[in-house]
Design a protein around this motif. Structure first.
Motif, PDB file in Angstrom:
ATOM      1  N   GLY A  36       0.802  -1.270   0.111  1.00 50.12           N
ATOM      2  CA  GLY A  36      -0.022   0.128  -0.088  1.00 50.12           C
ATOM      3  C   GLY A  36       0.955   1.357  -0.004  1.00 50.12           C
ATOM      4  N   GLY A  37       2.240   1.228  -0.541  1.00 48.23           N
ATOM      5  CA  GLY A  37       3.071   2.431  -0.384  1.00 48.23           C
ATOM      6  C   GLY A  37       3.477   2.940   0.820  1.00 48.23           C
ATOM      7  N   TYR A  38       3.359   1.933   2.222  1.00 47.23           N
ATOM      8  CA  TYR A  38       3.762   2.196   3.356  1.00 47.23           C
ATOM      9  C   TYR A  38       5.254   1.892   3.398  1.00 47.23           C
ATOM     10  N   PRO A  39       6.151   2.725   4.088  1.00 51.54           N
ATOM     11  CA  PRO A  39       7.440   2.166   4.318  1.00 51.54           C
ATOM     12  C   PRO A  39       7.419   0.731   4.981  1.00 51.54           C
ATOM     13  N   TYR A  40       8.386  -0.010   4.835  1.00 52.16           N
ATOM     14  CA  TYR A  40       8.685  -1.125   5.502  1.00 52.16           C
ATOM     15  C   TYR A  40      10.118  -1.274   5.800  1.00 52.16           C
ATOM     16  N   ALA A  41      10.544  -1.223   7.279  1.00 57.91           N
ATOM     17  CA  ALA A  41      11.852  -1.181   7.622  1.00 57.91           C
ATOM     18  C   ALA A  41      11.799  -2.387   8.578  1.00 57.91           C
ATOM     19  N   VAL A  42      13.095  -3.015   8.276  1.00 55.68           N
ATOM     20  CA  VAL A  42      13.213  -4.356   8.878  1.00 55.68           C
ATOM     21  C   VAL A  42      14.788  -4.364   9.350  1.00 55.68           C
ATOM     22  N   PRO A  43      14.980  -4.676  10.490  1.00 53.58           N
ATOM     23  CA  PRO A  43      16.390  -4.940  11.026  1.00 53.58           C
ATOM     24  C   PRO A  43      16.869  -6.485  10.285  1.00 53.58           C
ATOM     25  N   MET A  44      18.458  -5.968   9.859  1.00 50.93           N
ATOM     26  CA  MET A  44      18.926  -7.128   8.959  1.00 50.93           C
ATOM     27  C   MET A  44      20.421  -7.096   9.505  1.00 50.93           C
ATOM     28  N   ASP A  45      20.839  -8.310   9.472  1.00 49.82           N
ATOM     29  CA  ASP A  45      22.209  -8.500   9.206  1.00 49.82           C
ATOM     30  C   ASP A  45      22.795  -8.333   8.073  1.00 49.82           C
ATOM     31  N   PHE A  46      24.048  -7.786   7.833  1.00 52.64           N
ATOM     32  CA  PHE A  46      24.410  -7.614   6.401  1.00 52.64           C
ATOM     33  C   PHE A  46      26.003  -7.785   6.545  1.00 52.64           C
ATOM     34  N   VAL A  47      26.244  -7.808   5.128  1.00 48.84           N
ATOM     35  CA  VAL A  47      27.989  -7.496   5.004  1.00 48.84           C
ATOM     36  C   VAL A  47      28.168  -6.343   3.807  1.00 48.84           C
ATOM     37  N   TYR A  48      29.094  -5.553   4.042  1.00 49.22           N
ATOM     38  CA  TYR A  48      29.677  -4.589   2.869  1.00 49.22           C
ATOM     39  C   TYR A  48      30.611  -5.074   2.476  1.00 49.22           C
ATOM     40  N   ASP A  49      30.721  -5.053   0.851  1.00 50.60           N
ATOM     41  CA  ASP A  49      31.656  -5.422   0.296  1.00 50.60           C
ATOM     42  C   ASP A  49      31.898  -4.560  -1.209  1.00 50.60           C
ATOM     43  N   ASN A  50      32.901  -3.915  -1.260  1.00 56.75           N
ATOM     44  CA  ASN A  50      33.183  -3.153  -2.364  1.00 56.75           C
ATOM     45  C   ASN A  50      31.863  -2.364  -3.231  1.00 56.75           C
ATOM     46  N   GLY A  51      31.570  -1.603  -2.154  1.00 62.80           N
ATOM     47  CA  GLY A  51      30.423  -0.658  -3.158  1.00 62.80           C
ATOM     48  C   GLY A  51      28.977  -1.174  -2.975  1.00 62.80           C
ATOM     49  N   ALA A  52      28.674  -2.493  -2.023  1.00 60.84           N
ATOM     50  CA  ALA A  52      27.703  -3.096  -2.065  1.00 60.84           C
ATOM     51  C   ALA A  52      27.289  -3.706  -0.687  1.00 60.84           C
ATOM     52  N   VAL A  53      26.079  -3.500  -0.360  1.00 64.33           N
ATOM     53  CA  VAL A  53      25.547  -4.285   0.832  1.00 64.33           C
ATOM     54  C   VAL A  53      24.673  -5.642   0.409  1.00 64.33           C
ATOM     55  N   TYR A  54      25.222  -6.559   1.406  1.00 61.31           N
ATOM     56  CA  TYR A  54      24.368  -7.938   0.785  1.00 61.31           C
ATOM     57  C   TYR A  54      23.517  -8.256   2.234  1.00 61.31           C
TER      58      TYR A  54
END
Length: 157
Positions: A36-54
């Motif tokens: 419905g166009g509402y923002p959806y924000a979710v906590p995440m584990d991640f890794v940064y590598d060479n200009g990208a986040v996975y």
């Protein structure tokens, strides 16, 4: 697109400091355009590598549906903060990235991203490889290509 400049530019962190935070911190909040166009924000584990986040994910659900509808994402990481002995308030650093997300479909790229993620969180690479063999085919991986990044240092008083 022309991204906004930071209003409080004197508090802006260098790109190098932003990358350091993205490399060292463990969790952040991924924001997508949800139902419905509402923002959806979710906590995440991640890794940064060479200009990208996975990010790793289930193959279906709200996050995947939102990404299918709109590839534009933002991701925010906030440090735990530091409190000088003579002060009651913390100094906190944050990084916000904007970019475009995509599901990784290439198996080799997906395994590589899962290894990066696993090696950030698991105690040994052997455990990472075992986990990939056991559950890697059930995981999805989202790549966020960074188009714009800002960081900020704030004194919380």
């Amino acid at each position: 697109m022309d991204f906004r400049k930071m209003r409080r530019f004197k508090q802006q962190l260098s790109d190098e400091e932003c990358v350091r935070i993205l490399t060292q911190e463990k969790r952040g909040v991924l924001a997508l355009i949800g139902d419905g166009g509402y923002p959806y924000a979710v906590p995440m584990d991640f890794v940064y590598d060479n200009g990208a986040v996975y990010f790793h994910s289930a193959k279906e659900g709200h996050k995947i549906d939102a990404l299918s509808s709109c590839e534009k994402l933002s991701f925010c990481v906030v440090t735990k903060g530091e409190k000088p002995d003579e002060d009651w308030a913390y100094y906190v650093r944050s990084v916000i990235v904007f970019g475009r997300g995509r599901m990784i479909s290439d198996d080799e790229e997906k395994i590589s991203a899962l290894r990066l993620l696993g090696n950030k969180y698991y105690p040994s690479s052997q455990e990472v490889e075992e986990e990939i063999l056991k559950d890697g085919d059930r995981a999805a991986v989202i790549a966020l290509s960074i188009e714009h990044m800002t960081g900020k240092k704030v004194h919380e008083k």
